[in-house]
Design a protein around this motif. Structure first.
Motif, PDB file in Angstrom:
ATOM      1  N   LEU A 106      59.328 -29.424 -24.726  1.00 40.93           N
ATOM      2  CA  LEU A 106      59.633 -30.650 -25.449  1.00 40.93           C
ATOM      3  C   LEU A 106      61.000 -30.539 -26.101  1.00 40.93           C
ATOM      4  O   LEU A 106      61.509 -29.438 -26.321  1.00 40.93           O
ATOM      5  N   SER A 107      61.569 -31.674 -26.396  1.00 40.07           N
ATOM      6  CA  SER A 107      62.890 -31.745 -27.004  1.00 40.07           C
ATOM      7  C   SER A 107      62.766 -31.585 -28.520  1.00 40.07           C
ATOM      8  O   SER A 107      61.858 -32.149 -29.131  1.00 40.07           O
ATOM      9  N   VAL A 108      63.682 -30.816 -29.110  1.00 42.19           N
ATOM     10  CA  VAL A 108      63.709 -30.639 -30.566  1.00 42.19           C
ATOM     11  C   VAL A 108      65.147 -30.764 -31.059  1.00 42.19           C
ATOM     12  O   VAL A 108      66.099 -30.570 -30.298  1.00 42.19           O
ATOM     13  N   ASN A 109      65.275 -31.080 -32.341  1.00 44.37           N
ATOM     14  CA  ASN A 109      66.588 -31.189 -32.972  1.00 44.37           C
ATOM     15  C   ASN A 109      66.392 -31.017 -34.471  1.00 44.37           C
ATOM     16  O   ASN A 109      65.425 -31.523 -35.024  1.00 44.37           O
ATOM     17  N   GLY A 110      67.292 -30.279 -35.125  1.00 44.16           N
ATOM     18  CA  GLY A 110      67.155 -30.028 -36.554  1.00 44.16           C
ATOM     19  C   GLY A 110      66.044 -29.019 -36.809  1.00 44.16           C
ATOM     20  O   GLY A 110      65.719 -28.190 -35.963  1.00 44.16           O
ATOM     21  N   ARG A 111      65.417 -29.113 -37.982  1.00 48.40           N
ATOM     22  CA  ARG A 111      64.278 -28.231 -38.278  1.00 48.40           C
ATOM     23  C   ARG A 111      63.049 -28.795 -37.581  1.00 48.40           C
ATOM     24  O   ARG A 111      62.826 -30.001 -37.602  1.00 48.40           O
ATOM     25  N   PHE A 112      62.275 -27.923 -36.972  1.00 47.37           N
ATOM     26  CA  PHE A 112      61.083 -28.395 -36.280  1.00 47.37           C
ATOM     27  C   PHE A 112      59.919 -27.455 -36.537  1.00 47.37           C
ATOM     28  O   PHE A 112      60.087 -26.283 -36.834  1.00 47.37           O
ATOM     29  N   SER A 113      58.719 -28.013 -36.450  1.00 55.07           N
ATOM     30  CA  SER A 113      57.485 -27.253 -36.553  1.00 55.07           C
ATOM     31  C   SER A 113      56.475 -27.954 -35.650  1.00 55.07           C
ATOM     32  O   SER A 113      56.118 -29.108 -35.887  1.00 55.07           O
ATOM     33  N   LYS A 114      56.072 -27.263 -34.600  1.00 52.06           N
ATOM     34  CA  LYS A 114      55.175 -27.847 -33.602  1.00 52.06           C
ATOM     35  C   LYS A 114      53.939 -26.975 -33.470  1.00 52.06           C
ATOM     36  O   LYS A 114      54.021 -25.751 -33.432  1.00 52.06           O
ATOM     37  N   ALA A 115      52.786 -27.609 -33.406  1.00 60.77           N
ATOM     38  CA  ALA A 115      51.520 -26.907 -33.196  1.00 60.77           C
ATOM     39  C   ALA A 115      50.943 -27.371 -31.868  1.00 60.77           C
ATOM     40  O   ALA A 115      50.872 -28.575 -31.600  1.00 60.77           O
ATOM     41  N   PHE A 116      50.565 -26.422 -31.026  1.00 63.39           N
ATOM     42  CA  PHE A 116      49.997 -26.716 -29.716  1.00 63.39           C
ATOM     43  C   PHE A 116      48.584 -26.137 -29.644  1.00 63.39           C
ATOM     44  O   PHE A 116      48.352 -25.008 -30.085  1.00 63.39           O
ATOM     45  N   THR A 117      47.661 -26.902 -29.072  1.00 65.50           N
ATOM     46  CA  THR A 117      46.312 -26.397 -28.860  1.00 65.50           C
ATOM     47  C   THR A 117      46.256 -25.775 -27.475  1.00 65.50           C
ATOM     48  O   THR A 117      46.691 -26.383 -26.496  1.00 65.50           O
ATOM     49  N   ALA A 118      45.734 -24.557 -27.420  1.00 71.84           N
ATOM     50  CA  ALA A 118      45.619 -23.834 -26.151  1.00 71.84           C
ATOM     51  C   ALA A 118      44.176 -23.412 -25.937  1.00 71.84           C
ATOM     52  O   ALA A 118      43.398 -23.325 -26.885  1.00 71.84           O
ATOM     53  N   ARG A 119      43.833 -23.173 -24.693  1.00 70.49           N
ATOM     54  CA  ARG A 119      42.518 -22.643 -24.340  1.00 70.49           C
ATOM     55  C   ARG A 119      42.727 -21.211 -23.872  1.00 70.49           C
ATOM     56  O   ARG A 119      43.520 -20.959 -22.960  1.00 70.49           O
ATOM     57  N   ALA A 120      42.021 -20.268 -24.518  1.00 71.22           N
ATOM     58  CA  ALA A 120      42.136 -18.856 -24.158  1.00 71.22           C
ATOM     59  C   ALA A 120      41.640 -18.629 -22.737  1.00 71.22           C
ATOM     60  O   ALA A 120      40.727 -19.318 -22.271  1.00 71.22           O
ATOM     61  N   GLY A 121      42.246 -17.675 -22.073  1.00 73.23           N
ATOM     62  CA  GLY A 121      41.860 -17.327 -20.711  1.00 73.23           C
ATOM     63  C   GLY A 121      40.441 -16.782 -20.645  1.00 73.23           C
ATOM     64  O   GLY A 121      39.756 -16.633 -21.668  1.00 73.23           O
ATOM     65  N   THR A 122      39.998 -16.456 -19.456  1.00 72.40           N
ATOM     66  CA  THR A 122      38.619 -16.013 -19.249  1.00 72.40           C
ATOM     67  C   THR A 122      38.472 -14.490 -19.208  1.00 72.40           C
ATOM     68  O   THR A 122      37.367 -13.988 -19.049  1.00 72.40           O
ATOM     69  N   THR A 123      39.584 -13.780 -19.369  1.00 68.41           N
ATOM     70  CA  THR A 123      39.551 -12.322 -19.329  1.00 68.41           C
ATOM     71  C   THR A 123      40.006 -11.754 -20.672  1.00 68.41           C
ATOM     72  O   THR A 123      41.037 -12.178 -21.200  1.00 68.41           O
ATOM     73  N   ALA A 124      39.243 -10.811 -21.208  1.00 66.48           N
ATOM     74  CA  ALA A 124      39.649 -10.145 -22.448  1.00 66.48           C
ATOM     75  C   ALA A 124      40.829  -9.233 -22.125  1.00 66.48           C
ATOM     76  O   ALA A 124      40.697  -8.296 -21.336  1.00 66.48           O
ATOM     77  N   GLN A 125      41.968  -9.548 -22.719  1.00 67.36           N
ATOM     78  CA  GLN A 125      43.183  -8.776 -22.463  1.00 67.36           C
ATOM     79  C   GLN A 125      44.290  -9.209 -23.425  1.00 67.36           C
ATOM     80  O   GLN A 125      44.217 -10.280 -24.012  1.00 67.36           O
ATOM     81  N   PRO A 126      45.338  -8.394 -23.549  1.00 68.94           N
ATOM     82  CA  PRO A 126      46.479  -8.816 -24.355  1.00 68.94           C
ATOM     83  C   PRO A 126      47.259  -9.914 -23.630  1.00 68.94           C
ATOM     84  O   PRO A 126      47.342  -9.909 -22.402  1.00 68.94           O
ATOM     85  N   GLU A 127      47.774 -10.856 -24.387  1.00 71.20           N
ATOM     86  CA  GLU A 127      48.621 -11.920 -23.856  1.00 71.20           C
ATOM     87  C   GLU A 127      49.760 -12.157 -24.838  1.00 71.20           C
ATOM     88  O   GLU A 127      49.770 -11.612 -25.936  1.00 71.20           O
ATOM     89  N   TYR A 128      50.708 -13.001 -24.424  1.00 67.35           N
ATOM     90  CA  TYR A 128      51.901 -13.247 -25.226  1.00 67.35           C
ATOM     91  C   TYR A 128      52.212 -14.734 -25.269  1.00 67.35           C
ATOM     92  O   TYR A 128      52.111 -15.423 -24.261  1.00 67.35           O
ATOM     93  N   ALA A 129      52.603 -15.213 -26.449  1.00 67.96           N
ATOM     94  CA  ALA A 129      53.147 -16.553 -26.599  1.00 67.96           C
ATOM     95  C   ALA A 129      54.662 -16.375 -26.653  1.00 67.96           C
ATOM     96  O   ALA A 129      55.183 -15.698 -27.547  1.00 67.96           O
ATOM     97  N   CYS A 130      55.364 -16.939 -25.681  1.00 64.55           N
ATOM     98  CA  CYS A 130      56.806 -16.758 -25.534  1.00 64.55           C
ATOM     99  C   CYS A 130      57.493 -18.090 -25.798  1.00 64.55           C
ATOM    100  O   CYS A 130      57.260 -19.053 -25.073  1.00 64.55           O
TER     101      CYS A 130
END
Length: 157
Positions: A106-130
């Motif tokens: 998404l497009s942003v400009n200036g100060r921003f704060s965005k919250a996204f809802t995600a669904r966790a995967g089906t495998t127990a493991q480490p993941e990363y939000a990049c």
């Protein structure tokens, strides 16, 4: 003579490491100095299949694209390298609820704060939000990585 040679090699190796570290430090400083900054976080232990929140906030002095990826591998240094991993969907990976994909833009400009809802995967493991902020190149395409943030979380069973 062998000691002198080994000492010289050691000094050159140490100098090379120092130069690389300095270059990386200056690169990070340059990114921060341009005013583009991004911070991100994800719920640290979402259960498999559950909904969780991924937050991205920061500053963009001019219009930029915020690109957020949910990845099973550690985040790449640049957006372009990260994007190459997402040419197809992998069954069971975490996805954003609104898109059904493991990435969102998404497009942003200036100060921003965005919250996204995600669904966790089906495998127990480490993941990363990049999270990446990309700015336009000389052709006006949003290809330059101006800021990045990596946040690890663990999908639990």
């Amino acid at each position: 003579m062998n000691r002198t040679h080994n000492r010289a090699v050691h000094v050159k190796s140490g100098l090379a490491v120092t130069v690389v570290a300095l270059a990386l430090g200056l690169s990070a400083t340059a990114l921060a100095a341009n005013g583009y900054k991004v911070w991100g976080t994800a719920w640290h232990r979402p259960p498999t299949g559950s909904l969780f929140t991924v937050l991205s906030h920061g500053t963009a002095p001019q219009k930029a694209l915020l690109r957020v990826y949910l990845d099973r591998q550690a985040c790449s240094w640049s957006w372009a390298t990260e994007a190459k991993r997402f040419t197809s969907y992998s069954a069971g990976q975490s996805t954003f609820k609104s898109t059904g994909h493991a990435f969102i833009t998404l497009s942003v400009n200036g100060r921003f704060s965005k919250a996204f809802t995600a669904r966790a995967g089906t495998t127990a493991q480490p993941e990363y939000a990049c999270s990446y902020l990309t700015t336009p190149n000389s052709q006006g395409l949003y290809r330059i990585t101006s800021a990045r943030r990596s946040n690890a979380y663990f999908v639990t069973g």
